[in-house]
Design a protein around this motif. Structure first.
Motif, PDB file in Angstrom:
ATOM      1  N   ARG A 200       0.811  -1.211   0.000  1.00 50.40           N
ATOM      2  CA  ARG A 200       0.000   0.000   0.000  1.00 50.40           C
ATOM      3  C   ARG A 200       0.846   1.263   0.000  1.00 50.40           C
ATOM      4  O   ARG A 200       0.299   2.367   0.047  1.00 50.40           O
ATOM      5  CB  ARG A 200      -0.936  -0.013   1.196  1.00 50.40           C
ATOM      6  CG  ARG A 200      -2.034  -1.069   1.058  1.00 50.40           C
ATOM      7  CD  ARG A 200      -2.985  -0.698  -0.047  1.00 50.40           C
ATOM      8  NE  ARG A 200      -3.948  -1.739  -0.355  1.00 50.40           N
ATOM      9  CZ  ARG A 200      -4.900  -1.607  -1.266  1.00 50.40           C
ATOM     10  NH1 ARG A 200      -4.975  -0.498  -1.961  1.00 50.40           N
ATOM     11  NH2 ARG A 200      -5.742  -2.580  -1.502  1.00 50.40           N
ATOM     12  N   LEU A 201       2.152   1.113  -0.038  1.00 49.43           N
ATOM     13  CA  LEU A 201       3.044   2.265  -0.161  1.00 49.43           C
ATOM     14  C   LEU A 201       4.254   1.865  -0.984  1.00 49.43           C
ATOM     15  O   LEU A 201       4.854   0.809  -0.746  1.00 49.43           O
ATOM     16  CB  LEU A 201       3.485   2.778   1.215  1.00 49.43           C
ATOM     17  CG  LEU A 201       4.454   3.967   1.198  1.00 49.43           C
ATOM     18  CD1 LEU A 201       4.058   5.004   2.240  1.00 49.43           C
ATOM     19  CD2 LEU A 201       5.900   3.535   1.437  1.00 49.43           C
ATOM     20  N   ILE A 202       4.594   2.700  -1.967  1.00 51.03           N
ATOM     21  CA  ILE A 202       5.863   2.547  -2.675  1.00 51.03           C
ATOM     22  C   ILE A 202       6.719   3.764  -2.346  1.00 51.03           C
ATOM     23  O   ILE A 202       6.197   4.838  -2.043  1.00 51.03           O
ATOM     24  CB  ILE A 202       5.675   2.396  -4.196  1.00 51.03           C
ATOM     25  CG1 ILE A 202       5.026   3.647  -4.818  1.00 51.03           C
ATOM     26  CG2 ILE A 202       4.855   1.141  -4.507  1.00 51.03           C
ATOM     27  CD1 ILE A 202       4.991   3.625  -6.347  1.00 51.03           C
ATOM     28  N   TRP A 203       8.014   3.581  -2.360  1.00 58.92           N
ATOM     29  CA  TRP A 203       8.892   4.682  -1.959  1.00 58.92           C
ATOM     30  C   TRP A 203      10.122   4.754  -2.868  1.00 58.92           C
ATOM     31  O   TRP A 203      10.504   3.767  -3.499  1.00 58.92           O
ATOM     32  CB  TRP A 203       9.335   4.536  -0.499  1.00 58.92           C
ATOM     33  CG  TRP A 203      10.114   3.289  -0.215  1.00 58.92           C
ATOM     34  CD1 TRP A 203       9.607   2.074   0.162  1.00 58.92           C
ATOM     35  CD2 TRP A 203      11.529   3.108  -0.339  1.00 58.92           C
ATOM     36  NE1 TRP A 203      10.610   1.166   0.304  1.00 58.92           N
ATOM     37  CE2 TRP A 203      11.804   1.765  -0.004  1.00 58.92           C
ATOM     38  CE3 TRP A 203      12.573   3.947  -0.697  1.00 58.92           C
ATOM     39  CZ2 TRP A 203      13.103   1.252  -0.008  1.00 58.92           C
ATOM     40  CZ3 TRP A 203      13.867   3.427  -0.707  1.00 58.92           C
ATOM     41  CH2 TRP A 203      14.126   2.103  -0.367  1.00 58.92           C
ATOM     42  N   ALA A 204      10.703   5.938  -2.911  1.00 59.56           N
ATOM     43  CA  ALA A 204      11.931   6.149  -3.677  1.00 59.56           C
ATOM     44  C   ALA A 204      12.814   7.136  -2.923  1.00 59.56           C
ATOM     45  O   ALA A 204      12.312   8.083  -2.311  1.00 59.56           O
ATOM     46  CB  ALA A 204      11.619   6.684  -5.075  1.00 59.56           C
ATOM     47  N   ARG A 205      14.103   6.893  -2.972  1.00 59.27           N
ATOM     48  CA  ARG A 205      15.076   7.848  -2.432  1.00 59.27           C
ATOM     49  C   ARG A 205      15.597   8.665  -3.609  1.00 59.27           C
ATOM     50  O   ARG A 205      16.216   8.122  -4.525  1.00 59.27           O
ATOM     51  CB  ARG A 205      16.208   7.114  -1.718  1.00 59.27           C
ATOM     52  CG  ARG A 205      17.256   8.039  -1.116  1.00 59.27           C
ATOM     53  CD  ARG A 205      18.209   7.271  -0.199  1.00 59.27           C
ATOM     54  NE  ARG A 205      18.906   6.219  -0.899  1.00 59.27           N
ATOM     55  CZ  ARG A 205      20.059   6.386  -1.576  1.00 59.27           C
ATOM     56  NH1 ARG A 205      20.635   7.585  -1.644  1.00 59.27           N
ATOM     57  NH2 ARG A 205      20.639   5.353  -2.162  1.00 59.27           N
ATOM     58  N   LEU A 206      15.312   9.953  -3.576  1.00 60.77           N
ATOM     59  CA  LEU A 206      15.665  10.837  -4.679  1.00 60.77           C
ATOM     60  C   LEU A 206      16.879  11.679  -4.334  1.00 60.77           C
ATOM     61  O   LEU A 206      17.050  12.104  -3.183  1.00 60.77           O
ATOM     62  CB  LEU A 206      14.494  11.775  -5.010  1.00 60.77           C
ATOM     63  CG  LEU A 206      13.138  11.132  -5.294  1.00 60.77           C
ATOM     64  CD1 LEU A 206      12.102  12.218  -5.578  1.00 60.77           C
ATOM     65  CD2 LEU A 206      13.229  10.150  -6.445  1.00 60.77           C
ATOM     66  N   GLY A 207      17.694  11.954  -5.331  1.00 63.09           N
ATOM     67  CA  GLY A 207      18.807  12.869  -5.165  1.00 63.09           C
ATOM     68  C   GLY A 207      18.378  14.277  -5.546  1.00 63.09           C
ATOM     69  O   GLY A 207      18.351  14.616  -6.734  1.00 63.09           O
ATOM     70  N   VAL A 208      17.999  15.079  -4.556  1.00 61.67           N
ATOM     71  CA  VAL A 208      17.566  16.454  -4.795  1.00 61.67           C
ATOM     72  C   VAL A 208      18.754  17.362  -4.527  1.00 61.67           C
ATOM     73  O   VAL A 208      19.065  17.691  -3.383  1.00 61.67           O
ATOM     74  CB  VAL A 208      16.367  16.824  -3.896  1.00 61.67           C
ATOM     75  CG1 VAL A 208      15.911  18.252  -4.174  1.00 61.67           C
ATOM     76  CG2 VAL A 208      15.223  15.845  -4.121  1.00 61.67           C
ATOM     77  N   ASP A 209      19.438  17.728  -5.599  1.00 62.70           N
ATOM     78  CA  ASP A 209      20.722  18.441  -5.490  1.00 62.70           C
ATOM     79  C   ASP A 209      21.666  17.593  -4.637  1.00 62.70           C
ATOM     80  O   ASP A 209      21.971  16.468  -4.980  1.00 62.70           O
ATOM     81  CB  ASP A 209      20.514  19.856  -4.946  1.00 62.70           C
ATOM     82  CG  ASP A 209      19.631  20.696  -5.870  1.00 62.70           C
ATOM     83  OD1 ASP A 209      19.702  20.490  -7.096  1.00 62.70           O
ATOM     84  OD2 ASP A 209      18.873  21.524  -5.368  1.00 62.70           O
ATOM     85  N   ASP A 210      22.087  18.093  -3.486  1.00 62.51           N
ATOM     86  CA  ASP A 210      23.026  17.332  -2.663  1.00 62.51           C
ATOM     87  C   ASP A 210      22.338  16.670  -1.471  1.00 62.51           C
ATOM     88  O   ASP A 210      23.004  16.222  -0.533  1.00 62.51           O
ATOM     89  CB  ASP A 210      24.153  18.243  -2.170  1.00 62.51           C
ATOM     90  CG  ASP A 210      23.639  19.422  -1.340  1.00 62.51           C
ATOM     91  OD1 ASP A 210      22.424  19.723  -1.432  1.00 62.51           O
ATOM     92  OD2 ASP A 210      24.427  20.040  -0.620  1.00 62.51           O
ATOM     93  N   VAL A 211      21.001  16.568  -1.507  1.00 61.61           N
ATOM     94  CA  VAL A 211      20.244  16.013  -0.396  1.00 61.61           C
ATOM     95  C   VAL A 211      19.464  14.786  -0.862  1.00 61.61           C
ATOM     96  O   VAL A 211      18.835  14.792  -1.921  1.00 61.61           O
ATOM     97  CB  VAL A 211      19.258  17.062   0.172  1.00 61.61           C
ATOM     98  CG1 VAL A 211      18.424  16.471   1.302  1.00 61.61           C
ATOM     99  CG2 VAL A 211      20.008  18.293   0.654  1.00 61.61           C
TER     100      VAL A 211
END
Length: 208
Positions: free
Chosen positions: A72-83
């Motif tokens: 019921r949840l999918i997730w992603a770790r995104l590279g937002v600039d240096d964070v």
């Protein structure tokens, strides 16, 4: 529809429930959101999606606690600039429908598991949004973006396809960690013909 929403608000991230991968691929307005997580095995069919302008560095799905239902949840770790920012698209079980799949107990199990997932983020910036299928839901470690912005608008109407109908219940939310600044939040119901209105939040990620 989706093209109008993207054209008007130019989002960096889209969290989509009941996502149709062929329709997403065919939508030219989504070309700029080239980094994608599409899961046909999650949420209600045809699936769930996260679309982003930022690189997807890691991704996954929160398994059903009972081990027998669709995530019921999918997730992603995104590279937002240096964070690194964790984003999640959620779609909790409906309270009515097929009693084997849709009931208040199953929904409560989903929502507790999502809150536990948020508690394990260990201080990382995070954004979790979607259809909670309930009128009242909070994630203790996160803030409701619409509440922070003072714009707690209703998001659901009982008949899809009638974009002129007013929404009568607030089921859809965007949650953020304290280090994500909420600039504004809005619910442009008239742009959509779905029974669910889109929820838009303008956010700023702290770079420490």
């Amino acid at each position: 529809g989706m093209a109008a929403l993207v054209g008007r608000h130019d989002p960096d991230i889209l969290l989509i429930q009941e996502a149709d991968p062929p329709a997403i691929a065919a939508c030219g307005s989504l070309v700029g959101l080239a980094h994608r997580l599409l899961r046909a095995d999650a949420g209600y069919p045809p699936g769930m999606a996260i679309l982003s302008r930022f690189e997807v560095r890691e991704s996954g799905a929160l398994a059903d606690p009972a081990g027998r239902r669709r995530p019921r949840l999918i997730w992603a770790r995104l590279g937002v600039d240096d964070v690194d920012v964790v984003v999640g698209s959620l779609h909790a079980a409906a309270p009515v429908g097929d009693p084997r799949l849709d009931n208040p107990w199953r929904r409560a199990v989903n929502l507790r598991a999502i809150a536990a997932f948020a508690a394990d983020l260990a201080g990382r910036p995070a954004i979790i949004g979607g259809d909670t299928n309930t009128l009242r839901y909070d994630i203790p470690e996160l803030r409701d973006a619409a509440t922070v912005a003072g714009r707690r608008a209703r998001t659901w109407r009982p008949i899809g396809g009638a974009g002129w109908l007013p929404a009568i219940a607030r089921l859809d939310r965007i949650f953020v960690t304290p280090d994500v600044e909420v600039i504004h939040s809005l619910t442009p119901c008239r742009i959509s013909r779905s029974d669910h209105c889109p929820v838009v939040a303008r956010l700023r990620i702290s770079h420490g």
